[in-house]
Design a protein around this motif. Structure first.
Motif, PDB file in Angstrom:
ATOM      1  N   THR A 184     -15.815   6.759   7.118  1.00 45.94           N
ATOM      2  CA  THR A 184     -16.277   6.054   8.303  1.00 45.94           C
ATOM      3  C   THR A 184     -16.517   7.067   9.415  1.00 45.94           C
ATOM      4  OG1 THR A 184     -13.980   5.637   8.945  1.00 45.94           O
ATOM      5  CG2 THR A 184     -15.117   3.889   7.723  1.00 45.94           C
ATOM      6  N   THR A 186     -16.020   7.047  13.477  1.00 47.82           N
ATOM      7  CA  THR A 186     -15.579   6.405  14.707  1.00 47.82           C
ATOM      8  C   THR A 186     -15.021   7.465  15.641  1.00 47.82           C
ATOM      9  OG1 THR A 186     -13.367   5.981  13.809  1.00 47.82           O
ATOM     10  CG2 THR A 186     -15.019   4.240  13.523  1.00 47.82           C
ATOM     11  N   VAL A 195     -10.512   1.133   3.997  1.00 51.36           N
ATOM     12  CA  VAL A 195     -11.100   0.342   5.073  1.00 51.36           C
ATOM     13  C   VAL A 195     -11.066  -1.122   4.656  1.00 51.36           C
ATOM     14  CG1 VAL A 195     -13.154  -0.111   6.455  1.00 51.36           C
ATOM     15  CG2 VAL A 195     -12.607   2.227   5.790  1.00 51.36           C
ATOM     16  N   PRO A 216     -17.587  -2.704   7.279  1.00 50.87           N
ATOM     17  CA  PRO A 216     -18.747  -1.860   7.001  1.00 50.87           C
ATOM     18  C   PRO A 216     -19.026  -1.811   5.509  1.00 50.87           C
ATOM     19  CG  PRO A 216     -16.798  -0.493   7.243  1.00 50.87           C
ATOM     20  CD  PRO A 216     -16.347  -1.912   7.454  1.00 50.87           C
ATOM     21  N   VAL A 222     -23.230   7.033   7.845  1.00 50.06           N
ATOM     22  CA  VAL A 222     -22.082   7.608   8.568  1.00 50.06           C
ATOM     23  C   VAL A 222     -22.058   9.127   8.464  1.00 50.06           C
ATOM     24  CG1 VAL A 222     -20.684   5.538   8.348  1.00 50.06           C
ATOM     25  CG2 VAL A 222     -20.532   7.298   6.581  1.00 50.06           C
ATOM     26  N   GLU A 235     -22.128   2.660  11.890  1.00 52.24           N
ATOM     27  CA  GLU A 235     -21.699   1.706  10.864  1.00 52.24           C
ATOM     28  C   GLU A 235     -22.923   1.086  10.200  1.00 52.24           C
ATOM     29  OE1 GLU A 235     -18.149  -1.104  11.156  1.00 52.24           O
ATOM     30  OE2 GLU A 235     -19.824  -2.473  11.563  1.00 52.24           O
TER      31      GLU A 235
END
Length: 341
Positions: A184, A186, A195, A216, A222, A235
């Motif tokens: 991911t 973030t 996740v 996601p 990503v 995402e």
């Protein structure tokens, strides 16, 4: 000087056939390659005669020989979790440009982490994730976000109906959704770990409207988007109904016309603290879209219009807006983009 040769590895699969036929229609010199010599010869006869090269994934000498014969190699034979490394390594060792259809996050990360230096040493361009899933979202993001700063979030949302998986695509989907080490992006950084999927609602523009999404999904944006678009969060999402359709996982042997019946809308939102931009692409037959996207990339590389040595994602390798407009001129999609800057 002989014209550049473009090899298609996995040529007897559905996407490989589409790519080979398109290259033939454009008058390009094509080498059909893969593991099954009999099937390759049959395809060559079907397409009017092309050279074939049999090379198994566990035969590095045959793969290097293929790379030495070609100027560009399009890799169409997934799942790339299993097939990606041998073909990519052979391309670098044989000194030919490389394009793949990989959707799998970990293969794309491996390409960036491991193959960048071999590609630079060999003086070749390697473009990974040049596909429908992952690739189209990356290109749309590149076009929509051009020149933007202070980006909080990029969301690439895929609405797909009538998707009929091939054997390779089914195996890839099974690998992706069983993966507990998803990547991911973030807070401006990559993270790897389990996740928990959630349901989300994405506001597709009319006539589609809001749709329930799986979020996601483990696509390659990503990894590719942050290389060209400075965002805090990236995402990808997919409509929940896509895998609920009865025939999605039971249609490996449908005919080509049935497989061409998919319809898609891919939309991208780029959000900042003060507003944002959005864009979308709508079309039919995601398989043909994927095949011709890789053809467009390979032709550019063969004709000397690449970004130089190294490993690149789609929108990092080519100017995203013009590339998408070329796909639109081919009749693959209809674009709605903010005013290009």
């Amino acid at each position: 000087m002989s014209p550049p040769h473009i090899a298609v590895y996995g040529a007897t699969g559905h996407t490989g056939r589409l790519a080979a036929a398109e290259l033939r229609a454009r008058g390009r010199e094509v080498i059909l390659a893969g593991r099954d010599g009999v099937a390759l010869k049959a395809l060559s006869d079907e397409l009017g005669g092309m050279p074939v090269h049999q090379a198994a994934l566990d035969d590095p000498a045959a793969l290097r020989e293929l790379a030495a014969l070609a100027d560009v190699l399009i890799h169409c034979a997934g799942p790339f979790t299993h097939t990606g490394a041998p073909v990519a390594e052979a391309a670098a060792e044989g000194g030919c440009h490389y394009v793949d259809h990989a959707l799998e996050q970990h293969h794309t990360k491996w390409m960036f982490d491991v193959m960048s230096e071999p590609a630079r040493r060999a003086g070749i361009t390697m473009v990974t994730a040049m596909s429908f899933y992952g690739g189209l979202g990356d290109l749309l993001t590149g076009a929509v976000a051009a020149g933007m700063t202070g980006i909080d979030r990029v969301t690439a949302a895929y609405a797909v109906t009538g998707w009929r998986l091939t054997t390779g695509a089914r195996r890839t989907a099974e690998l992706l959704f069983a993966d507990t080490r998803r990547i991911t992006y973030t807070e401006g950084a990559q993270h790897i770990g389990y996740v928990e999927p959630r349901n989300a609602v994405f506001p597709f523009p009319p006539p589609l409207g809001p749709r329930t999404m799986i979020a996601p999904v483990p696509f390659s944006e990503v990894l590719t988007v942050p290389r060209h678009t400075p965002a805090q969060r990236v995402e990808a999402q997919l409509t929940a109904h896509t895998f609920e359709e009865e025939q999605a996982f039971t249609s490996e042997h449908v005919d080509a016309a049935t497989r061409a019946g998919s319809a898609f809308t891919v939309a991208v939102q780029v959000i900042t603290g003060t507003g944002g931009r959005a864009g979308q692409a709508r079309g039919h037959d995601l398989w043909r879209m994927s095949a011709l996207t890789s053809v467009e990339a390979a032709v550019r590389l063969a004709d000397g219009h690449g970004p130089g040595p190294g490993v690149f994602g789609p929108a990092e390798a080519f100017p995203a807006g013009p590339f998408l407009r070329d796909l639109e001129r081919l009749g693959l999609l209809t674009l709605t983009l903010p005013e290009e800057r």
